[in-house]
Design a protein around this motif. Sequence first.
Motif, mmCIF file in Angstrom:
data_model
loop_
_atom_site.group_PDB
_atom_site.id
_atom_site.type_symbol
_atom_site.label_atom_id
_atom_site.label_comp_id
_atom_site.label_asym_id
_atom_site.label_seq_id
_atom_site.Cartn_x
_atom_site.Cartn_y
_atom_site.Cartn_z
ATOM 1 N N VAL A 41 0.840 -1.202 0.000
ATOM 2 C CA VAL A 41 0.000 0.000 0.000
ATOM 3 C C VAL A 41 0.873 1.249 0.000
ATOM 4 O O VAL A 41 0.650 2.181 -0.780
ATOM 5 C CB VAL A 41 -0.955 0.002 1.215
ATOM 6 N N LEU A 42 1.863 1.274 0.862
ATOM 7 C CA LEU A 42 2.733 2.447 0.952
ATOM 8 C C LEU A 42 3.529 2.658 -0.335
ATOM 9 O O LEU A 42 3.589 3.770 -0.862
ATOM 10 C CB LEU A 42 3.674 2.315 2.156
ATOM 11 N N GLU A 43 4.102 1.602 -0.841
ATOM 12 C CA GLU A 43 4.919 1.731 -2.049
ATOM 13 C C GLU A 43 4.081 2.122 -3.264
ATOM 14 O O GLU A 43 4.543 2.893 -4.112
ATOM 15 C CB GLU A 43 5.713 0.442 -2.268
ATOM 16 N N ARG A 44 2.855 1.652 -3.352
ATOM 17 C CA ARG A 44 1.967 2.049 -4.457
ATOM 18 C C ARG A 44 1.549 3.510 -4.356
ATOM 19 O O ARG A 44 1.077 4.093 -5.326
ATOM 20 C CB ARG A 44 0.725 1.164 -4.484
ATOM 21 N N ASN A 45 1.714 4.095 -3.194
ATOM 22 C CA ASN A 45 1.372 5.499 -2.984
ATOM 23 C C ASN A 45 2.610 6.385 -2.836
ATOM 24 O O ASN A 45 2.561 7.425 -2.186
ATOM 25 C CB ASN A 45 0.448 5.632 -1.770
ATOM 26 N N ALA A 46 3.696 5.963 -3.467
ATOM 27 C CA ALA A 46 4.924 6.768 -3.580
ATOM 28 C C ALA A 46 5.657 6.998 -2.267
ATOM 29 O O ALA A 46 6.409 7.957 -2.127
ATOM 30 C CB ALA A 46 4.631 8.104 -4.281
ATOM 31 N N PHE A 47 5.469 6.110 -1.298
ATOM 32 C CA PHE A 47 6.280 6.148 -0.085
ATOM 33 C C PHE A 47 7.574 5.387 -0.379
ATOM 34 O O PHE A 47 7.553 4.354 -1.052
ATOM 35 C CB PHE A 47 5.555 5.487 1.091
ATOM 36 N N THR A 48 8.660 5.888 0.151
ATOM 37 C CA THR A 48 9.964 5.279 -0.038
ATOM 38 C C THR A 48 10.504 4.810 1.312
ATOM 39 O O THR A 48 10.450 5.564 2.297
ATOM 40 C CB THR A 48 10.956 6.306 -0.636
ATOM 41 N N ALA A 49 11.017 3.595 1.352
ATOM 42 C CA ALA A 49 11.628 3.087 2.582
ATOM 43 C C ALA A 49 12.860 3.923 2.901
ATOM 44 O O ALA A 49 13.697 4.151 2.029
ATOM 45 C CB ALA A 49 11.996 1.624 2.417
ATOM 46 N N VAL A 50 12.944 4.401 4.137
ATOM 47 C CA VAL A 50 14.069 5.264 4.509
ATOM 48 C C VAL A 50 14.884 4.740 5.685
ATOM 49 O O VAL A 50 16.008 5.189 5.896
ATOM 50 C CB VAL A 50 13.604 6.706 4.818
#
Length: 169
Positions: free
Chosen positions: A135-144
Amino acid sequence: MLTLERLRADHAPALLAFEAENRKYFARTVPDRGDAYFEAAGFAARHQALLAEQDAGICHFHLVLDDEGRIVGRVNLMDVEDGCAELGYRVGERAAGKGVATAAVGQVCRMAATAYGLTSLVAKTTLDNLASRTVLERNAFTAVEDITIDGRPGIRYRRSQAPLPDDTA
């Protein structure tokens, strides 16, 4: 079609029913909220406290409603400070695996930028929660950052609120 509604006082009974109905399902991936959370008087007081935080601009709470107006999830922006907030969300078992979380998080990301003026969002999930990571990655969140959540390996994500091409929808 999904609808997001900002949390209101009259949502309390339906929200308590949603949380109780999904308690065991949610406990599979996140810590249980405990019996006191589900007691009517305690829930009502907690609900009022959330509304006070929302009125103060500290948090923005949203319910996700299905076509029939039933609560199928929640998406929240918490601890708003310096143009940033932490994203949290949960979707009930009935709606899981149907794209509800991805769509609702996308809507809240757009609202975060346009309605609330936020410039970045952060979120976290456990490493083994593939659905949440997706869900996060499909919404342009990047693992930091690798983190620990309740003793389990996790990941912190970040999203810049610069508009994406599909954010105009």
